[in-house]
Design a protein around this motif. Structure first.
Motif, PDB file in Angstrom:
ATOM      1  N   GLY A  83      58.967 -26.067 -31.006  1.00 49.03           N
ATOM      2  CA  GLY A  83      60.125 -27.155 -30.304  1.00 49.03           C
ATOM      3  C   GLY A  83      59.684 -28.421 -29.888  1.00 49.03           C
ATOM      4  O   GLY A  83      60.490 -29.089 -29.520  1.00 49.03           O
ATOM      5  N   VAL A  84      58.776 -28.470 -29.780  1.00 53.29           N
ATOM      6  CA  VAL A  84      57.951 -29.864 -29.577  1.00 53.29           C
ATOM      7  C   VAL A  84      57.661 -30.698 -30.769  1.00 53.29           C
ATOM      8  O   VAL A  84      56.785 -30.254 -31.496  1.00 53.29           O
ATOM      9  CB  VAL A  84      56.702 -29.547 -28.478  1.00 53.29           C
ATOM     10  CG1 VAL A  84      56.374 -31.018 -27.971  1.00 53.29           C
ATOM     11  CG2 VAL A  84      57.371 -29.012 -27.203  1.00 53.29           C
ATOM     12  N   GLY A  85      58.362 -31.934 -30.786  1.00 55.06           N
ATOM     13  CA  GLY A  85      57.980 -32.661 -31.966  1.00 55.06           C
ATOM     14  C   GLY A  85      58.469 -32.111 -33.251  1.00 55.06           C
ATOM     15  O   GLY A  85      59.138 -31.201 -33.193  1.00 55.06           O
ATOM     16  N   ALA A  86      58.446 -33.397 -34.277  1.00 55.58           N
ATOM     17  CA  ALA A  86      58.932 -32.821 -35.436  1.00 55.58           C
ATOM     18  C   ALA A  86      58.263 -32.166 -36.493  1.00 55.58           C
ATOM     19  O   ALA A  86      58.798 -31.575 -37.281  1.00 55.58           O
ATOM     20  CB  ALA A  86      59.421 -34.152 -36.003  1.00 55.58           C
ATOM     21  N   ILE A  87      56.805 -32.376 -36.112  1.00 58.51           N
ATOM     22  CA  ILE A  87      56.078 -31.531 -37.305  1.00 58.51           C
ATOM     23  C   ILE A  87      55.436 -30.322 -36.612  1.00 58.51           C
ATOM     24  O   ILE A  87      54.925 -30.220 -35.549  1.00 58.51           O
ATOM     25  CB  ILE A  87      54.781 -32.589 -37.578  1.00 58.51           C
ATOM     26  CG1 ILE A  87      55.433 -33.903 -38.124  1.00 58.51           C
ATOM     27  CG2 ILE A  87      53.906 -31.843 -38.608  1.00 58.51           C
ATOM     28  CD1 ILE A  87      54.545 -34.892 -38.508  1.00 58.51           C
ATOM     29  N   SER A  88      55.630 -29.282 -37.500  1.00 59.26           N
ATOM     30  CA  SER A  88      54.704 -27.963 -37.159  1.00 59.26           C
ATOM     31  C   SER A  88      53.748 -28.012 -37.997  1.00 59.26           C
ATOM     32  O   SER A  88      53.754 -28.124 -39.173  1.00 59.26           O
ATOM     33  CB  SER A  88      55.736 -26.976 -37.087  1.00 59.26           C
ATOM     34  OG  SER A  88      57.015 -27.194 -36.334  1.00 59.26           O
ATOM     35  N   ILE A  89      52.405 -27.374 -37.426  1.00 53.49           N
ATOM     36  CA  ILE A  89      51.512 -26.929 -38.528  1.00 53.49           C
ATOM     37  C   ILE A  89      51.273 -25.633 -38.339  1.00 53.49           C
ATOM     38  O   ILE A  89      51.145 -24.885 -37.384  1.00 53.49           O
ATOM     39  CB  ILE A  89      50.136 -27.769 -37.947  1.00 53.49           C
ATOM     40  CG1 ILE A  89      50.247 -29.229 -37.863  1.00 53.49           C
ATOM     41  CG2 ILE A  89      49.069 -27.261 -38.781  1.00 53.49           C
ATOM     42  CD1 ILE A  89      49.121 -30.008 -37.335  1.00 53.49           C
ATOM     43  N   ILE A  90      51.067 -25.215 -39.647  1.00 52.80           N
ATOM     44  CA  ILE A  90      50.822 -23.749 -39.929  1.00 52.80           C
ATOM     45  C   ILE A  90      49.343 -23.689 -40.348  1.00 52.80           C
ATOM     46  O   ILE A  90      48.854 -24.227 -41.244  1.00 52.80           O
ATOM     47  CB  ILE A  90      51.586 -22.875 -40.796  1.00 52.80           C
ATOM     48  CG1 ILE A  90      53.196 -22.816 -40.315  1.00 52.80           C
ATOM     49  CG2 ILE A  90      50.991 -21.566 -41.253  1.00 52.80           C
ATOM     50  CD1 ILE A  90      54.216 -22.339 -41.386  1.00 52.80           C
ATOM     51  N   ARG A  91      48.573 -22.735 -39.767  1.00 54.45           N
ATOM     52  CA  ARG A  91      47.396 -22.737 -40.035  1.00 54.45           C
ATOM     53  C   ARG A  91      46.854 -21.360 -40.643  1.00 54.45           C
ATOM     54  O   ARG A  91      47.465 -20.295 -40.288  1.00 54.45           O
ATOM     55  CB  ARG A  91      46.173 -22.767 -38.747  1.00 54.45           C
ATOM     56  CG  ARG A  91      44.716 -22.772 -39.100  1.00 54.45           C
ATOM     57  CD  ARG A  91      43.869 -23.013 -37.480  1.00 54.45           C
ATOM     58  NE  ARG A  91      44.002 -24.196 -37.238  1.00 54.45           N
ATOM     59  CZ  ARG A  91      43.956 -24.535 -36.111  1.00 54.45           C
ATOM     60  NH1 ARG A  91      43.609 -23.854 -35.209  1.00 54.45           N
ATOM     61  NH2 ARG A  91      43.730 -25.865 -35.610  1.00 54.45           N
ATOM     62  N   VAL A  92      45.995 -21.641 -41.806  1.00 56.90           N
ATOM     63  CA  VAL A  92      45.766 -20.153 -42.480  1.00 56.90           C
ATOM     64  C   VAL A  92      44.377 -20.158 -42.439  1.00 56.90           C
ATOM     65  O   VAL A  92      43.508 -20.956 -42.940  1.00 56.90           O
ATOM     66  CB  VAL A  92      46.293 -20.278 -43.975  1.00 56.90           C
ATOM     67  CG1 VAL A  92      46.201 -18.759 -44.647  1.00 56.90           C
ATOM     68  CG2 VAL A  92      47.847 -20.632 -43.907  1.00 56.90           C
ATOM     69  N   SER A  93      43.878 -18.886 -42.394  1.00 61.60           N
ATOM     70  CA  SER A  93      42.220 -18.847 -42.167  1.00 61.60           C
ATOM     71  C   SER A  93      41.752 -17.676 -42.862  1.00 61.60           C
ATOM     72  O   SER A  93      42.302 -16.600 -42.635  1.00 61.60           O
ATOM     73  CB  SER A  93      41.687 -19.006 -40.793  1.00 61.60           C
ATOM     74  OG  SER A  93      40.174 -18.937 -40.906  1.00 61.60           O
TER      75      SER A  93
END
Lengths: 450, 619
Positions: free
Chosen positions: A13-23
Motif C-alpha cells: 500500500g505504500v508507493g507504486a512499486i512493490s518488490i517480491i523477493r525470492v531466495s
C-alpha cells in the motif's frame, strides 16, 4: 539445502512499486518459468531484466527482475527480486504464482535469519535488519541502515579495545607480580578511565532515547475542555499530512487516534476522549481522563480559548501539565483576546486552528521542542534495539559497582573482573561472545517483524 | 607379569600418575630412563606462583603428592599478590633440587602396588586400536590394561646450543628416540615444541653485595592442607635480582645469528611467555633492561639459577653475556643454557578424561600434551592416574569444570582449543577465578578426592571439621552485634562510629576491617584456625562479587548441560561455516559449552548447532 522462499519485501500500500523477493536454490528457475524476456537461467549474476510475468498466456504485470547468484547475495543463496508496478492486487497475484510454482511463503524475518545462519551478517547487523523490516518512515530506515554499516559495531569495538588494554595490563601484573619493570596499573588509572567509558555509554543510551522517538514516535495528547477546537486541530494536523486515521491499537498501549509525520518522525496522536464530540451533550470531558492522558504522553497540546477567560477546568489542566512537555495552544486568535495567562508560562502559541498556515506555527514549535532537525542531521550512532540497550545499561550498572569499589578501596584485580564483564557484555552486542539467551531473543524479534 | 597400569616417564606427571594409580589399588609399573632422575626439576628451582600455586593446592585437595613433597623440600616460601584480592593470591616456593626428587622417590618406593623399572620404551603394543602394553628398547614386552605416557621433553629430544644440535634429553639424559615415530605410525598427530633453560652460575663467583635481595615471607605456611611447616623462617634462603643492560643487549644483537633460534637451527615452536633473552631483546627493542632473578637451586650445592636468561647462544657468547651483568662480572658458569626440542602429541586428539581418542586405554599427561611447567604436568598426571583407575573400575571419568578448578580450565583448554606452543597456566585463562582461589581448593575438590579414594578418613574428617568451624563462625558473627556502646573503641582504630547496632557479620563488610581487628577491639576470643577465619572473612568481604561469579558460572552450566552425541554428524548441517565444521569434527566437543569455546567456531555456528540439538533433526 534450504527450500526456496518468497514474499513481498516492501510494505503493502505504500508507493507504486512493490518488490517480491525470492531466495533459495530454485529461485532463478521458478521465476524463469513465469518470466517473459531473457532466459534468466543464462543471464549474468547481478543484472536487471525487463519483461513480463505471465500466467500461462495472460500478462499479469510489467516487471523488472534482478538476478543475484549465490554467494554474493543478501542471504548468500540465489536471490531474485521482482519489481512489480501494478499495485497490491497484481503483486499478490505474482506472489501467488510463485507459490504455485514451488516457492514457500517466507516467515517474517526469514530472509534475515538465513543471512545470519549462512554467516552473511553478524548479530548487530541482523538486529538492524530486523529493525529495517519494522521501519515505517524514511528516517527510521536510515537509522536501521546505519546499524547495518557497522557504526555501532565500530564504536563498541573501540571501547572494547580500550578496555582490553587495561585488562591485559592488570592480568600481566597478576601473573608476573615480581617484574618491577612492567607498568603496574593503579586504582588511579581506573579512576581516570571509568568516567570516559561511562560518558560514551551514557551517550549511547541518550541517543537511544532519541532514536526511540524515531522508532516509536512521539505520543501527542490533545487536551482541553469541550468546544475549544480539539477536533478541528486534530483534523487539520492529520489532513495536512495525509495521515491515516485509524482506531486500531498502535505500538503503544494507548489508543492511537491518528498518525502524522513531521520531518519523518512519527507523531502518534493519542486518546480519543472528548475529542470526537457526540450528540450526547451529557458526555463531558472528565478531568481525570485528561490527567491519565497527560501522564502517558511525550507531548501535550493543551488547547485554550482566546476569546474566553480561563475556567476552573483550564486552570486544573494548566496545573497538571506543569512538569510535562506542553504546548499551550491558544485558539481562536481571530476573536477578541479575553484570556489572561501567567506570563511565566512558556511554549504558548496563539493560532487559529481553522487556518492551515497557522498550523505551521504549531509544527515549528514541535520541531523546536524535540530538536527534530538535529535528529535529521546527526550521523545516527544509535542503538535501536532494546536488547542491545539493556546490555549497555547493564554495563553502566557495573560501572557504578566499580565506582563503589574504588571508594571502598577494593583490590584492583576485583575491579578488573568488572571491567572484564563490561568487555564481555559489549561483546554480546557485537556478537563477539556467545549467549544463547541472546539468540532466542533475537529470533523472537524476527517473528514480530513486518 | 601383567600390570593394570604402566606409567612411562618419572617426571612430575609420571610421579602423580603412578602414585594415584597404585594408591587406588592398581598393580602399577613406573618406567623411567634413569631412576636417579625421578621427580627431577630440570628447569627452575621453584614450585607454585600465580595460578600454578593454585594448581598445586588443587592437586593436594584431590589427594596428589606435589603439595606435600614441596612442603618437605622448600627452602623459601612466599605468598604472592598479597596486595591484590584473594582470588589471585598464590604460594610460591623455592624447592631444593636435591631434596624434592629424593623425597618423592622415597614416597614412590614406599607405595605398595608400585614397581619402578629403569629402561626406555620404544613402542606401544596395540590390538584392535586398544593399547595392551609397551615394547622396550631391548624388544621385550610388558603387558598392561592401560598405558599412561608422561614422557616430558624426552621424545626425540634434541639439545641446541648455537649451531650445535645433540640428540639428548635434559642434563645429557638419554632421549626416547623411537616412541614418537611409532605413535605417529599408530595414527597420532605429532608436533614439535621447543623450550629452553638459562645458565647456572657458581654461587661463590657472584657479588651479591651489589644485588637486590628478595627474602621469603615472615609467616610460616604450607602448600598442603594436611602438613605442618617443616622449615624455619630464619633459615630461608634468599633470591636476588639483577638486570640486563645496554652492553648485554649489544652482545646479544651482535651475535644473534649464532643463536640456535635466530640462526635458523630451531624447528620447534617455543612459548611466548617464556621467551629466551634474545627474543626479549629483539621483540622489545625499546626496553632498556630486563629483570633477572638469581635463585638458589639447593642448599647442598652451589648452582644459582639465572631466571629470565634462557638462551641458545654458543658457550663463548654466553660467557660474554653473563659477565656483562651487574654482580656477575666474574661469574663462573657451571652449566650453560640450552634450548631443547621435543615431540608432543596434539592435545585435540585427547578426551577430557586425558584418554586418547584414537587409541583406547592410552592416557597422556604433562609436556607430551603440549604443556609447560611442573605444576601443569603434575595436575594432568594426577587426573590421568585417577581416570585410568576409574576406567578400570568401569566408572565415569573425573572431568572438572572450568568453574571448579584450574585443573578443569587447563584440560578443557587443551582438549578444546589445542595448543601450538607449550601451554602455561595463567590466571587470565580462568574466567571464574574468584571461585578458584588458593584458599578454597579443599572446599572445591576434597569431596572428589574422598569419593575417588585418594583422601583417607583422617584427612577427610579434618576437612569436615574445617567446614563445621566455618559454618559455626558464620553463625556466631551473624548472631552477635556490635552496639553504639562500642563506638569509643571503634574510634581508636579509626573507623567511623555506628549509628545503630549491627551484627559482626555486617560490620566486617567495612573496607579494611578484619576478624582479627574485631577480636582486638571488642576483646573477643574466637577459637578458630587462621584458615577458617580467612575463609569466613573472604566470603563476607567479597560476598557480592562471589555471588556474581556464581551467577556467571550458572550460565556456563546451562550451555554445558546441552550434550552433543559422540557420533553427531556435523556434515549434515549445511549452515555451519566449513572451518567451524572441520574444527567441530576434529574436537568432537561433549557439550554445547565446550563447542562454544573452540576458536573458529562462531556464535552463529553455535546458534545453528543449538537449534539442531534442540530440534534433534535439521533438513
Amino acid at each position: 539445502m534450504n527450500d526456496t522462499i518468497a514474499s513481498i519485501a516492501t510494505s503493502l500500500g505504500v508507493g507504486a512499486i512493490s518488490i517480491i523477493r525470492v531466495s533459495g536454490n530454485d529461485s532463478i528457475s521458478i521465476v524463469n518459468k513465469l518470466f517473459q524476456g531473457h532466459d534468466l537461467e543464462k543471464v549474468e549474476s547481478h543484472t536487471i531484466h525487463y519483461g513480463y510475468i505471465k500466467d500461462k498466456e495472460n500478462i499479469i504485470d510489467e516487471v523488472l527482475v534482478s538476478v543475484m547468484k549465490s554467494p554474493k547475495t543478501y542471504t548468500m543463496e540465489d536471490v531474485v527480486e521482482i519489481n512489480c508496478h501494478g499495485g497490491i492486487a497484481t503483486t499478490n497475484k505474482v506472489l501467488e504464482l510463485l507459490l504455485l510454482n514451488g516457492c514457500r511463503l517466507a516467515e517474517p524475518g526469514e530472509f534475515t535469519k538465513r543471512a545470519f545462519l549462512n554467516g552473511r551478517i553478524d548479530l548487530v547487523e541482523a538486529e538492524a535488519v530486523s529493525d529495517l523490516i519494522n521501519s515505517e518512515t524514511e528516517l527510521e530506515r536510515k537509522v536501521a541502515i546505519n546499524g547495518i554499516k557497522g557504526n555501532i559495531s565500530s564504536l563498541i569495538k573501540k571501547l572494547r579495545d580500550e578496555l582490553i588494554k587495561i585488562i591485559s595490563n592488570i592480568e600481566v601484573n597478576i601473573d608476573y607480580p615480581e617484574y618491577q619493570d612492567i607498568y603496574e596499573v593503579t586504582i588511579n588509572d581506573i579512576r581516570e578511565k571509568i568516567p570516559l567509558i561511562k560518558n560514551e555509554l551514557e551517550e549511547i543510551v541518550e541517543n537511544y532515547e532519541q532514536s526511540k522517538l524515531i522508532h516509536e514516535g512521539i505520543k501527542v495528547a490533545i487536551i482541553g475542555r469541550p468546544n475549544v477546537g480539539k477536533s478541528s486541530l486534530l483534523n487539520k494536523l492529520l489532513n495536512s499530512e495525509k495521515a491515516i486515521v485509524t482506531d486500531i491499537p498502535g505500538t503503544t498501549r494507548d489508543i492511537v487516534e491518528g498518525i502524522m509525520y513531521l520531518d519523518g518522525v512519527k507523531l502518534n496522536i493519542i486518546d480519543t476522549a472528548g475529542i470526537r464530540e457526540t450528540d450526547d451533550i451529557v458526555e463531558k470531558i472528565g478531568v481525570n481522563k485528561s490527567i491519565e492522558t497527560i501522564e502517558s504522553a511525550n507531548l501535550v497540546l493543551l488547547l485554550l480559548n482566546n476569546n474566553e477567560e480561563l475556567t476552573e477546568e483550564d486552570k486544573i489542566l494548566i496545573d497538571k501539565t506543569k512538569y510535562k512537555t506542553t504546548i499551550y495552544v491558544v485558539n481562536k486568535n481571530d476573536l477578541e483576546t479575553k484570556i489572561k495567562l501567567d506570563k511565566n508560562l512558556s511554549n504558548v502559541i496563539s493560532i487559529n486552528t481553522l487556518d492551515n498556515k497557522e498550523i505551521k506555527i504549531l509544527k515549528e514549535k514541535i520541531r523546536d521542542l524535540f530538536q527534530l532537525d538535529k535528529i535529521n542531521n546527526s550521523d545516527f550512532n544509535y542503538i535501536t534495539n532494546l536488547r542491545q540497550i539493556n546490555k549497555i545499561k547493564e554495563c553502566l550498572k557495573i560501572i557504578s559497582d566499580i565506582e563503589e569499589g574504588i571508594n571502598d578501596d577494593l583490590e584492583l584485580d576485583m575491579l578488573e573482573m568488572d571491567l572484564r564483564e563490561i568487555w564481555e557484555q559489549l561483546g554480546f552486542i557485537t556478537g563477539d561472545s556467545y549467549d544463547e539467551e541472546l539468540l532466542d531473543d533475537l529470533f523472537k524479534n524476527f517473528c514480530v517483524g513486518k | 607379569m601383567e600390570y593394570d597400569i604402566i606409567v612411562v616417564g618419572g617426571g612430575h606427571a609420571g610421579c602423580e600418575a603412578s602414585l594415584a594409580a597404585a594408591r587406588l589399588g592398581n598393580k602399577t609399573l613406573l618406567i623411567t630412563g634413569n631412576i636417579k632422575n625421578i621427580a627431577d626439576m630440570p628447569c627452575n628451582p621453584s614450585i607454585g606462583g600465580p595460578a600454578k600455586g593454585i594448581l598445586v593446592r588443587e592437586i593436594d585437595a584431590l589427594g596428589g603428592e606435589m603439595g606435600i613433597n614441596t612442603d618437605k623440600s622448600l627452602i623459601q616460601l612466599k605468598m604472592l599478590n598479597t596486595k591484590k584480592g584473594p582470588a589471585v593470591r598464590a604460594l610460591r616456593a623455592q624447592a631444593d633440587k636435591i631434596t624434592y626428587p629424593k623425597e618423592m622417590l622415597k614416597t614412590l618406593k614406599n607405595t605398595i602396588n608400585l614397581d619402578i623399572k629403569e629402561t626406555i620404551v620404544d613402542d606401544l603394543i596395540v590390538e584392535n586400536n586398544k593399547v595392551v602394553g609397551v615394547k622396550l628398547e631391548d624388544k621385550k614386552e610388558i603387558k598392561s590394561k592401560i598405558v599412561i605416557l608422561t614422557t616430558g621433553t624426552y621424545l626425540k629430544a634434541d639439545v641446541l646450543v648455537g649451531s650445535k644440535r645433540t640428540s639428548s634429553g635434559p642434563h645429557g639424559e638419554r632421549p626416547a628416540k623411537n616412541l614418537s615415530d611409532n605413535l605417529r605410525k599408530l595414527g597420532l598427530t605429532i608436533q614439535r615444541l621447543k623450550t629452553g633453560t638459562p645458565p647456572r652460575i657458581e654461587k661463590s663467583s657472584i657479588d651479591f653485595s651489589v644485588l637486590e635481595k628478595e627474602d621469603g615471607d615472615n609467616i610460616l605456611r604450607t602448600f598442603s592442607y594436611d602438613t605442618m611447616p617443616l622449615y624455619k623462617l630464619d633459615e630461608q634462603v634468599p633470591c636476588y635480582l639483577t638486570y640486563t643492560n645496554k652492553l648485554t643487549h649489544e652482545i646479544i644483537n651482535a651475535n644473534l645469528k649464532k643463536s640456535s633460534m635466530y640462526g635458523g637451527y630451531v624447528t620447534g615452536i617455543g612459548p611466548r611467555y617464556c621467551p629466551s633473552i634474545e627474543d626479549k631483546v629483539v621483540k622489545f627493542k625499546d626496553k632498556e633492561r630486563h629483570q633477572l632473578f638469581l635463585e638458589p637451586e639447593s642448599i647442598y650445592y652451589d648452582d644459582i639459577y639465572l631466571q629470565g636468561f634462557s638462551t641458545s647462544m654458543p658457550h663463548e657468547v654466553q660467557e660474554e653475556m653473563v659477565h656483562s651483568l651487574k654482580g656477575l662480572e666474574h661469574a663462573k658458569i657451571l652449566k650453560y643454557a640450552y634450548a631443547i626440542e621435543y615431540d608432543a602429541i596434539d592435545p585435540l586428539e585427547m578426551k577430557p578424561s586425558l584418554e586418547n581418542k584414537i587409541l583406547e586405554n592410552l592416557f597422556t599427561a604433562g609436556q607430551i600434551n603440549g604443556t609447560s611447567g611442573y605444576e601443569e604436568a603434575a595436575a594432568q598426571g594426577l587426573i590421568a592416574g585417577i581416570n585410568a583407575s576409574l576406567k578400570l573400575q568401569g566408572k565415569d571419568p573425573l572431568i572438572l569444570k572450568r568453574n571448579e578448578a584450574y585443573i578443569g580450565v587447563l584440560i578443557d583448554d587443551l582438549v578444546t582449543k589445542g595448543t601450538k606452543e607449550p601451554y602455561r597456566m595463567l590466571t587470565s585463562r580462568a574466567e571464574y577465578r574468584l571461585l578458584l582461589r588458593h584458599d578454597n581448593a579443599d572446599i572445591r575438590l576434597r569431596e572428589y578426592g574422598k569419593k575417588i579414594g585418594l583422601i583417607d578418613e583422617v584427612r577427610y574428617q579434618k576437612f569436615k571439621k574445617k567446614l563445621d568451624d566455618i559454618e559455626n563462625l558464620r553463625i556466631y558473627l551473624k548472631e552477635n552485634k556490635i552496639t553504639t556502646k562500642d563506638n569509643a573503641l571503634l574510634e581508636k582504630i579509626d573507623t567511623s562510629p555506628i549509628l545503630d547496632g549491627i551484627t559482626y557479620y555486617d560490620f566486617l563488610k567495612r573496607p579494611g576491617i578484619t576478624i582479627n581487628d574485631l577480636e582486638k577491639i571488642l576483646n573477643l576470643n574466637m577459637p578458630y584456625e587462621t584458615d577458617v577465619k580467612e575463609q569466613v572473612e573472604i566470603s563476607i568481604k567479597y560476598e557480592g562479587y562471589i555471588k556474581k561469579a556464581e551467577k556467571e558460572a550458572q550460565k556456563l552450566k546451562q550451555l554445558e548441560s546441552i550434550k552433543i552425541p559422540n557420533d553427531f554428524n556435523y556434515a549434515k548441517i549445511s549452515n555451519i561455516a566449513s572451518e567451524a565444521r572441520q574444527k567441530l569434527e576434529n574436537v568432537k566437543p561433549l557439550t554445547l559449552g565446550q563447542a562454544s569455546r573452540i576458536s573458529g567456531v562462531n556464535p552463529s555456528d553455535i546458534a545453528v548447532l543449538s537449534v539442531v540439538l534442540k530440534r534433534g533433526k535439521y533438513e
